[in-house]
Scaffold this active site. Structure first.
Site, PDB file in Angstrom:
ATOM      1  CG  HIS A  37      -1.882  -1.116   1.315  1.00  0.00           C
ATOM      2  ND1 HIS A  37      -1.852  -2.047   2.319  1.00  0.00           N
ATOM      3  CD2 HIS A  37      -2.908  -1.467   0.510  1.00  0.00           C
ATOM      4  CE1 HIS A  37      -2.829  -2.921   2.155  1.00  0.00           C
ATOM      5  NE2 HIS A  37      -3.493  -2.599   1.049  1.00  0.00           N
ATOM      6  CD  GLN A  61     -13.954  -5.508  -1.977  1.00  0.00           C
ATOM      7  OE1 GLN A  61     -14.200  -4.337  -2.222  1.00  0.00           O
ATOM      8  NE2 GLN A  61     -12.722  -5.999  -2.106  1.00  0.00           N
ATOM      9  N   GLY A 147      -2.773  -1.705  -7.455  1.00  0.00           N
ATOM     10  CA  GLY A 147      -1.693  -2.676  -7.478  1.00  0.00           C
ATOM     11  C   GLY A 147      -1.919  -3.774  -8.502  1.00  0.00           C
ATOM     12  CD  GLN A 153      -9.178  -4.505  -6.824  1.00  0.00           C
ATOM     13  OE1 GLN A 153      -9.914  -5.112  -6.050  1.00  0.00           O
ATOM     14  NE2 GLN A 153      -8.140  -3.820  -6.403  1.00  0.00           N
TER      15      GLN A 153
HETATM   16  P1  AMP Z   1      -6.512  -3.931  -0.523  1.00  0.00           P
HETATM   17  O1  AMP Z   1      -6.438  -3.069   0.693  1.00  0.00           O
HETATM   18  O2  AMP Z   1      -5.934  -5.281  -0.350  1.00  0.00           O
HETATM   19  O3  AMP Z   1      -7.884  -3.937  -1.140  1.00  0.00           O
HETATM   20  O4  AMP Z   1      -5.562  -3.256  -1.606  1.00  0.00           O
HETATM   21  C1  AMP Z   1      -5.623  -1.897  -1.896  1.00  0.00           C
HETATM   22  C2  AMP Z   1      -4.725  -1.622  -3.058  1.00  0.00           C
HETATM   23  O5  AMP Z   1      -3.390  -2.011  -2.744  1.00  0.00           O
HETATM   24  C3  AMP Z   1      -5.110  -2.378  -4.336  1.00  0.00           C
HETATM   25  O6  AMP Z   1      -4.885  -1.551  -5.471  1.00  0.00           O
HETATM   26  C4  AMP Z   1      -4.134  -3.541  -4.317  1.00  0.00           C
HETATM   27  O7  AMP Z   1      -3.875  -4.082  -5.582  1.00  0.00           O
HETATM   28  C5  AMP Z   1      -2.897  -2.863  -3.758  1.00  0.00           C
HETATM   29  N1  AMP Z   1      -1.968  -3.852  -3.193  1.00  0.00           N
HETATM   30  C6  AMP Z   1      -2.247  -4.815  -2.275  1.00  0.00           C
HETATM   31  N2  AMP Z   1      -1.159  -5.574  -2.044  1.00  0.00           N
HETATM   32  C7  AMP Z   1      -0.169  -5.074  -2.838  1.00  0.00           C
HETATM   33  C8  AMP Z   1       1.201  -5.432  -3.070  1.00  0.00           C
HETATM   34  N3  AMP Z   1       1.773  -6.465  -2.439  1.00  0.00           N
HETATM   35  N4  AMP Z   1       1.913  -4.691  -3.947  1.00  0.00           N
HETATM   36  C9  AMP Z   1       1.339  -3.647  -4.607  1.00  0.00           C
HETATM   37  N5  AMP Z   1       0.059  -3.264  -4.430  1.00  0.00           N
HETATM   38  C10 AMP Z   1      -0.692  -3.963  -3.565  1.00  0.00           C
END
Ligand code: AMP
Length: 254
Positions: A37, A61, A147, A153
């Site tokens: 993040h 979701q 990410g 997604q």
């Molecule tokens: P989440 O809180 O898991 O829904 O993720 C929020 C954002 O952070 C989304 O755009 C994810 O793809 C991104 N994200 C989560 N894990 C990673 C990672 N290891 N590397 C890069 N981006 C990430």
């Protein structure tokens, strides 16, 4: 460390946004922040005049109520990370703020969202696309950072922006990994220390020039239960369970 403005209501966010000039970067998350993040936040801080982070564990979701209940919440630590990175504001709404319609209105994609994660998590991407559309309408960002860890997604959100002519640029950010190769994920905190070591096998095996059958065999022997393992448009995608935790990853086909 400077104090970050925490905004809990839609009206306050809209009011705050109307006073901003220059480029606004936006990083939507479900909290339990980690270095992945932070990479998104830093990409926004580098290119934008203002960076807004949202933290909202979006119930629509989650197709499994237990998974939603178990989703890690680490507000105090998240706030520290936001302050350390000197972002402009955190949008931290409650369900009622974002869903005054009680989810009677939805955004659906009918093709790609039915494959991969969508095949085993029915309704998952309706929830993702709906909350993202709501957040886009409220935050009105210029650039939004997503990410590649969640590649399906990311692809669906790029499609959403195109389909609805949204004046937003989506910026993909490469997956942040542990030195073992394990993709950072908020869900990793639910793994035991041994489980975390074991979980790195997902990436290590995915990166080998092996057939999908061989990858599946290796991972099943190592104790994973495979949800899906597929190649689609030049990428290899996986979702697998370990210690009851659902882990996902994807790579360019080696
Ligand atoms: P989440 O809180 O898991 O829904 O993720 C929020 C954002 O952070 C989304 O755009 C994810 O793809 C991104 N994200 C989560 N894990 C990673 C990672 N290891 N590397 C890069 N981006 C990430």
């Amino acid at each position: 460390m400077s104090k970050v403005r925490v905004i809990k209501t839609v009206s306050e966010l809209q009011n705050y946004r109307s006073q901003l000039t220059g480029q606004v970067g936006f990083v939507p998350t479900m909290g339990a922040l980690h270095h992945g993040h932070e990479k998104l936040l830093q990409a926004s801080l580098k290119t934008c005049d203002h960076t807004i982070l949202s933290i909202f564990v979006n119930p629509t979701q989650f197709n499994d109520a237990k998974d939603f209940e178990k989703y890690p919440v680490t507000w105090e630590d998240d706030l520290k990370i936001a302050e350390k990175n000197q972002i402009s504001a955190i949008f931290y709404p409650k369900y009622q703020e974002l869903y005054p319609d009680h989810y009677t209105y939805k955004i659906s994609e009918t093709e790609f969202s039915k494959l991969l994660c969508g095949a085993t998590r029915p309704g998952h991407f309706d929830g993702v696309l709906t909350v993202v559309m709501k957040l886009f309408q409220i935050v009105k960002p210029d650039l939004v950072f997503f990410g590649e860890k969640d590649f399906q997604q990311l692809t669906l959100i790029e499609g959403l922006v195109k389909a609805f002519f949204l004046p937003i640029q989506i910026i993909p950010v490469t997956t942040e990994r542990e030195s073992s190769g394990l993709a950072l994920s908020s869900r990793n905190t639910r793994l035991s220390p041994e489980g975390k070591l074991q979980a790195a096998k997902i990436y290590q095996t995915l990166m080998q020039k092996l057939s999908l059958d061989d990858i599946r065999k290796q991972l099943e022997t190592a104790g994973f239960s495979i949800d899906y393992l597929t190649e689609y448009k030049g990428r290899r995608y996986i979702a697998a369970f370990l210690e009851g935790v659902r882990l996902i990853d994807n790579v360019n086909i080696p």
